[in-house]
Scaffold this motif. Structure first.
Motif, PDB file in Angstrom:
ATOM      1  N   VAL A  36       0.841  -1.197   0.000  1.00  0.00           N
ATOM      2  CA  VAL A  36       0.000   0.000   0.000  1.00  0.00           C
ATOM      3  C   VAL A  36       0.882   1.255   0.000  1.00  0.00           C
ATOM      4  O   VAL A  36       0.629   2.219  -0.737  1.00  0.00           O
ATOM      5  N   PHE A  37       1.939   1.234   0.810  1.00  0.00           N
ATOM      6  CA  PHE A  37       2.881   2.363   0.795  1.00  0.00           C
ATOM      7  C   PHE A  37       3.495   2.493  -0.604  1.00  0.00           C
ATOM      8  O   PHE A  37       3.663   3.581  -1.132  1.00  0.00           O
ATOM      9  N   GLN A  66       4.339   5.276  -5.763  1.00  0.00           N
ATOM     10  CA  GLN A  66       4.371   5.265  -7.228  1.00  0.00           C
ATOM     11  C   GLN A  66       3.636   6.462  -7.826  1.00  0.00           C
ATOM     12  O   GLN A  66       3.740   6.737  -9.016  1.00  0.00           O
ATOM     13  N   GLU A  67       2.889   7.176  -7.009  1.00  0.00           N
ATOM     14  CA  GLU A  67       2.251   8.405  -7.490  1.00  0.00           C
ATOM     15  C   GLU A  67       3.301   9.522  -7.660  1.00  0.00           C
ATOM     16  O   GLU A  67       3.018  10.578  -8.205  1.00  0.00           O
ATOM     17  N   ASN A  68       4.499   9.269  -7.121  1.00  0.00           N
ATOM     18  CA  ASN A  68       5.633  10.181  -7.278  1.00  0.00           C
ATOM     19  C   ASN A  68       5.388  11.614  -6.840  1.00  0.00           C
ATOM     20  O   ASN A  68       5.633  12.557  -7.595  1.00  0.00           O
ATOM     21  N   PHE A  69       4.898  11.797  -5.654  1.00  0.00           N
ATOM     22  CA  PHE A  69       4.742  13.142  -5.113  1.00  0.00           C
ATOM     23  C   PHE A  69       6.113  13.664  -4.703  1.00  0.00           C
ATOM     24  O   PHE A  69       6.941  12.900  -4.211  1.00  0.00           O
ATOM     25  N   THR A  70       6.336  14.936  -4.911  1.00  0.00           N
ATOM     26  CA  THR A  70       7.629  15.454  -4.455  1.00  0.00           C
ATOM     27  C   THR A  70       7.550  15.754  -2.961  1.00  0.00           C
ATOM     28  O   THR A  70       8.484  15.517  -2.218  1.00  0.00           O
ATOM     29  N   SER A  71       6.394  16.254  -2.527  1.00  0.00           N
ATOM     30  CA  SER A  71       6.260  16.514  -1.101  1.00  0.00           C
ATOM     31  C   SER A  71       4.804  16.351  -0.660  1.00  0.00           C
ATOM     32  O   SER A  71       3.928  17.049  -1.150  1.00  0.00           O
ATOM     33  N   LEU A  72       4.593  15.420   0.219  1.00  0.00           N
ATOM     34  CA  LEU A  72       3.247  15.173   0.756  1.00  0.00           C
ATOM     35  C   LEU A  72       3.314  15.461   2.245  1.00  0.00           C
ATOM     36  O   LEU A  72       4.081  14.819   2.958  1.00  0.00           O
ATOM     37  N   ARG A  73       2.561  16.411   2.711  1.00  0.00           N
ATOM     38  CA  ARG A  73       2.581  16.687   4.150  1.00  0.00           C
ATOM     39  C   ARG A  73       1.178  16.490   4.710  1.00  0.00           C
ATOM     40  O   ARG A  73       0.293  17.304   4.481  1.00  0.00           O
ATOM     41  N   PHE A  74       0.977  15.384   5.417  1.00  0.00           N
ATOM     42  CA  PHE A  74      -0.348  15.092   5.957  1.00  0.00           C
ATOM     43  C   PHE A  74      -0.564  15.910   7.229  1.00  0.00           C
ATOM     44  O   PHE A  74       0.311  15.942   8.089  1.00  0.00           O
ATOM     45  N   PRO A  75      -1.747  16.532   7.352  1.00  0.00           N
ATOM     46  CA  PRO A  75      -1.925  17.490   8.448  1.00  0.00           C
ATOM     47  C   PRO A  75      -1.822  16.919   9.862  1.00  0.00           C
ATOM     48  O   PRO A  75      -1.275  17.568  10.746  1.00  0.00           O
ATOM     49  N   LEU A  77      -1.103  13.322  10.590  1.00  0.00           N
ATOM     50  CA  LEU A  77      -0.433  12.015  10.698  1.00  0.00           C
ATOM     51  C   LEU A  77       0.921  12.143  11.399  1.00  0.00           C
ATOM     52  O   LEU A  77       1.740  12.977  11.033  1.00  0.00           O
ATOM     53  N   GLU A  78       1.108  11.273  12.436  1.00  0.00           N
ATOM     54  CA  GLU A  78       2.351  11.355  13.222  1.00  0.00           C
ATOM     55  C   GLU A  78       3.219  10.110  13.074  1.00  0.00           C
ATOM     56  O   GLU A  78       4.420  10.180  13.228  1.00  0.00           O
ATOM     57  N   HIS A  79       2.550   8.962  12.850  1.00  0.00           N
ATOM     58  CA  HIS A  79       3.319   7.720  12.934  1.00  0.00           C
ATOM     59  C   HIS A  79       2.811   6.703  11.918  1.00  0.00           C
ATOM     60  O   HIS A  79       1.602   6.514  11.782  1.00  0.00           O
ATOM     61  N   CYS A  80       3.748   6.058  11.201  1.00  0.00           N
ATOM     62  CA  CYS A  80       3.364   5.072  10.168  1.00  0.00           C
ATOM     63  C   CYS A  80       4.075   3.751  10.438  1.00  0.00           C
ATOM     64  O   CYS A  80       5.280   3.749  10.706  1.00  0.00           O
ATOM     65  N   SER A  81       3.359   2.663  10.316  1.00  0.00           N
ATOM     66  CA  SER A  81       3.978   1.344  10.492  1.00  0.00           C
ATOM     67  C   SER A  81       3.510   0.399   9.406  1.00  0.00           C
ATOM     68  O   SER A  81       2.434   0.586   8.829  1.00  0.00           O
ATOM     69  N   THR A  82       4.334  -0.619   9.189  1.00  0.00           N
ATOM     70  CA  THR A  82       4.020  -1.590   8.143  1.00  0.00           C
ATOM     71  C   THR A  82       4.501  -2.973   8.553  1.00  0.00           C
ATOM     72  O   THR A  82       5.295  -3.111   9.488  1.00  0.00           O
ATOM     73  N   GLY A  83       4.051  -3.990   7.821  1.00  0.00           N
ATOM     74  CA  GLY A  83       4.489  -5.353   8.104  1.00  0.00           C
ATOM     75  C   GLY A  83       3.708  -6.332   7.257  1.00  0.00           C
ATOM     76  O   GLY A  83       2.814  -5.946   6.506  1.00  0.00           O
ATOM     77  N   GLY A  84       4.040  -7.586   7.380  1.00  0.00           N
ATOM     78  CA  GLY A  84       3.305  -8.619   6.663  1.00  0.00           C
ATOM     79  C   GLY A  84       4.019  -9.109   5.428  1.00  0.00           C
ATOM     80  O   GLY A  84       3.758 -10.201   4.949  1.00  0.00           O
ATOM     81  N   GLU A  85       4.903  -8.318   4.891  1.00  0.00           N
ATOM     82  CA  GLU A  85       5.730  -8.736   3.745  1.00  0.00           C
ATOM     83  C   GLU A  85       6.974  -7.863   3.736  1.00  0.00           C
ATOM     84  O   GLU A  85       7.061  -6.882   4.487  1.00  0.00           O
ATOM     85  N   ALA A  86       7.911  -8.222   2.875  1.00  0.00           N
ATOM     86  CA  ALA A  86       9.187  -7.516   2.905  1.00  0.00           C
ATOM     87  C   ALA A  86       9.025  -6.049   2.499  1.00  0.00           C
ATOM     88  O   ALA A  86       8.300  -5.724   1.565  1.00  0.00           O
ATOM     89  N   LEU A  87       9.689  -5.186   3.244  1.00  0.00           N
ATOM     90  CA  LEU A  87       9.719  -3.750   2.931  1.00  0.00           C
ATOM     91  C   LEU A  87      11.111  -3.418   2.432  1.00  0.00           C
ATOM     92  O   LEU A  87      12.111  -3.751   3.076  1.00  0.00           O
ATOM     93  N   MET A  88      11.170  -2.779   1.277  1.00  0.00           N
ATOM     94  CA  MET A  88      12.480  -2.440   0.709  1.00  0.00           C
ATOM     95  C   MET A  88      13.043  -1.205   1.430  1.00  0.00           C
ATOM     96  O   MET A  88      12.298  -0.243   1.629  1.00  0.00           O
ATOM     97  N   PRO A  89      14.324  -1.225   1.778  1.00  0.00           N
ATOM     98  CA  PRO A  89      14.888  -0.057   2.468  1.00  0.00           C
ATOM     99  C   PRO A  89      14.688   1.238   1.688  1.00  0.00           C
ATOM    100  O   PRO A  89      14.447   2.288   2.263  1.00  0.00           O
ATOM    101  N   GLU A  90      14.763   1.142   0.355  1.00  0.00           N
ATOM    102  CA  GLU A  90      14.622   2.402  -0.415  1.00  0.00           C
ATOM    103  C   GLU A  90      13.185   2.923  -0.379  1.00  0.00           C
ATOM    104  O   GLU A  90      12.944   4.120  -0.518  1.00  0.00           O
ATOM    105  N   GLU A  91      12.219   2.009  -0.135  1.00  0.00           N
ATOM    106  CA  GLU A  91      10.832   2.482   0.017  1.00  0.00           C
ATOM    107  C   GLU A  91      10.698   3.254   1.336  1.00  0.00           C
ATOM    108  O   GLU A  91      10.021   4.275   1.409  1.00  0.00           O
ATOM    109  N   GLN A  92      11.381   2.728   2.345  1.00  0.00           N
ATOM    110  CA  GLN A  92      11.375   3.409   3.641  1.00  0.00           C
ATOM    111  C   GLN A  92      11.960   4.820   3.490  1.00  0.00           C
ATOM    112  O   GLN A  92      11.422   5.780   4.019  1.00  0.00           O
ATOM    113  N   GLU A  93      13.033   4.912   2.726  1.00  0.00           N
ATOM    114  CA  GLU A  93      13.704   6.189   2.533  1.00  0.00           C
ATOM    115  C   GLU A  93      12.851   7.140   1.686  1.00  0.00           C
ATOM    116  O   GLU A  93      12.701   8.318   1.994  1.00  0.00           O
TER     117      GLU A  93
END
Ligand code: ATP
Length: 577
Positions: free
Chosen positions: A320-321, A326-335, A337-353
């Protein structure tokens, strides 16, 4: 009309709540486990625990005393502008009604099995809690199932009852005669259907007076079918201790939710992540469970939702992340949102970055299975090591073990094991239902053997390599598919990939990558792109890992929960399918 009022009018439910005097027991339990404890002793186990009476009714009492803020317990929305907001008081009322429908109208008993196959509709939460109040064992499943998936689950689980919607009712009817245990069919719909009971109207007329069972912590509560990534889905059975675990400080430390938080978990209700992220974790903390009905994942709708509602925490699978990225936003600032977590399958380090760059927020990773719930994770505020799944979450003691159950030293490849001897910790599954052989197979010395390969570093961070079966043995090298997939993901041509072993007349086995291309690379010359991707992998990771074979595919085979079925690709490669 205001959401809540609208819903009450829809259901004809009036604001009449009976008196509850729950003991605020679950907060007392916090003192039983100090953060950092890695072993849990059985003598500390509370004899009895019931999430509905000990947690939900506790918050109801707090609300009645005016000690909780105005945010709802459940906040549900859809794309048509409908909205439901329930307080804990309403949740207690409605789930007591549900409990009465299940036991009185449907004549279900404690220990009976109920298949719960609903999309993200508020009734899912009612049925879960209604089952917990009555001791009926609920078996969540995803609505993405097809007829044969439903038949398999109903037959092997011996479900006596099913709760679903119009979308799957005819599928259920088409297989019902082959499911002798199935007696009660409950429909969540605005229409009636022959042979089905109408859940919504039954709730309206049911009494809100119900006495919750006194469940033992070790009594069964829920059964989760595994995804079936490696074989037919297995039934992992959990007791009420699974729900109790969320009251421990160690579990609460993971997201550090407050009662004022609004948590949005995108998991399909059929997956254990939904129980973790949109039931037990938030309600233990008295927070708001936010749900968007979302029949399909549309990254634009997800983004708009963050701007429309005061969501403070977000939990979703890496895919989902990935879609949002893939929408390729340059800057998304959610009003909010403080904390994001993920799991259940492999997360690529570059996606985290990339997530950090685009949103300014860190992405915390956790790991778990249907058998384990959350086994390890990066706690809020803890240092993130990109690519790592974080540290063990007590009371689980996680070690990397060999095939005999010996603990391996740091940075040595082995299997993720969870200590079960001398004491099995809360939250770990009881057994595979009706399958003592498989249950015994996953015991390895003093540990539960997860079947996942990983390493642990000196600081206790765990690094996923792949499932045991997915590890590729090429020319004497052991290669984890995730490492190669991580490297491929860094290339702009790769939307998604699955790496498996493939037979080779000279080398025995070689690395093969199945790649789904991003739209802008679809027209590129495949041979040239193959070379470019191979060179790219060689340049970012040890060259022996590069995929000697590459195949471009329109999509990857996935389970109903969206996990890549590497085993299917591998079997095709070896001519076994
Ligand atoms: N953070 C993570 N990184 C990588 N893989 C993960 C992560 N979290 C979970 N997984 C994978 O998901 C698996 C758990 O999934 P689940 O319990 O749904 O069933 P399954 O193991 O896919 O199905 P089956 O046992 O039937 O093959 C883990 O064993 C692991 O392989």
């Amino acid at each position: 009309m205001q959401g809540l009022t609208r819903f009450r009018v829809l259901w004809g439910i009036h604001k009449s709540f009976h008196g509850f005097h729950p003991a605020p027991r679950h907060l007392h339990y916090q003192s039983l486990s100090a953060p950092g404890t890695t072993r849990w002793n059985d003598q500390d186990t509370p004899e009895e625990f019931n999430f509905a009476s000990d947690v939900i009714d506790y918050w109801t009492q707090i609300e009645k005393e005016g000690k909780r803020g105005p945010n709802p317990a459940l906040w549900w929305v859809n794309n048509q502008g409908d909205e439901v907001k329930w307080s804990f008081r309403e949740l207690t009322d409605l789930t007591c009604r549900t409990a009465n429908v299940l036991t009185q109208t449907c004549d279900l008993q404690q220990g009976d099995h109920l298949a719960l196959i609903l999309p993200r509709v508020p009734e899912w939460w009612l049925v879960c809690l209604g089952c917990i109040r009555t001791g009926i064992i609920f078996i969540p499943g995803t609505t993405q199932m097809k007829v044969k998936d439903i038949l398999y689950r109903l037959q092997v689980s011996n479900a006596k009852s099913i709760v679903t919607t119009d979308a799957l009712a005819s599928e259920v009817d088409s297989v019902a005669s082959n499911c002798p245990a199935l007696k009660i069919k409950l429909l969540v719909s605005d229409h009636s259907r022959k042979g089905w009971m109408d859940f919504r109207s039954l709730i309206k007329s049911a009494s809100p007076e119900h006495t919750c069972i006194k469940s033992k912590t070790k009594d069964p509560m829920v059964i989760y079918f595994t995804s079936g990534t490696t074989s037919l889905p297995k039934m992992a059975k959990h007791n009420h201790g699974f729900a109790f675990r969320f009251s421990l400080p160690s579990s609460r430390k993971f997201l550090q939710l407050k009662a004022a938080d609004v948590l949005w978990c995108l998991s399909d209700p059929g997956w254990i992540m939904a129980a973790i992220g949109s039931l037990f974790t938030p309600w233990t903390a008295g927070s708001t469970v936010f749900i968007h009905h979302l029949p399909q994942f549309d990254p634009k709708v997800i983004i708009q939702t963050f701007f429309k509602y005061p969501i403070t925490q977000y939990l979703a699978a890496p895919s989902v992340f990935r879609m949002i990225l893939q929408e390729n936003f340059t800057s998304l600032r959610f009003p909010t949102l403080e904390h994001c977590s993920t799991g259940g399958e492999a997360l690529m380090p570059e996606e985290q970055e990339k997530w950090r760059q685009q949103t300014g927020l860190l992405l915390y990773q956790g790991y778990g299975q249907s058998e384990t719930g959350l086994a390890c994770g990066t706690f809020r505020g803890m240092k993130i090591k990109p690519g790592s799944m974080g540290k063990a979450i007590p009371p689980f003691e996680v070690q990397i073990i060999d095939s005999k159950g010996n603990i391996l030293p740091p940075n040595t490849e082995g299997t993720i094991g969870i200590r079960i001897k001398p004491t099995k910790p809360f939250g770990l599954f009881m057994c595979y239902e009706n399958d003592p052989v498989k249950t015994a197979e996953v015991e390895c010395g003093d540990f539960y053997n997860s079947g996942d390969n990983a390493t642990i570093d000196e600081e206790g961070y765990i690094w996923f390599l792949g499932r045991d079966d997915d590890i590729i043995n090429a020319s004497g090298y052991r290669i984890g598919p995730v490492e190669v997939e991580n490297s491929l993901a860094e290339h702009p041509a790769v939307a998604e990939s699955a790496v498996v072993s493939s037979p080779d007349p000279v080398r025995g086995q070689v690395v093969k990558a199945f790649i789904v291309l991003t739209p802008q690379f679809l027209s590129h010359d495949p041979d040239q792109l193959t070379k470019e991707l191979q060179e790219h992998v060689k340049s970012v990771t040890a060259p022996y890992k590069y995929p000697r074979k590459v195949e471009f595919v329109p999509e990857l085979p996935k389970t109903v929960t969206g996990k890549i079925k590497r085993s299917e690709l591998r079997q095709k490669e070896f001519g076994l399918m």
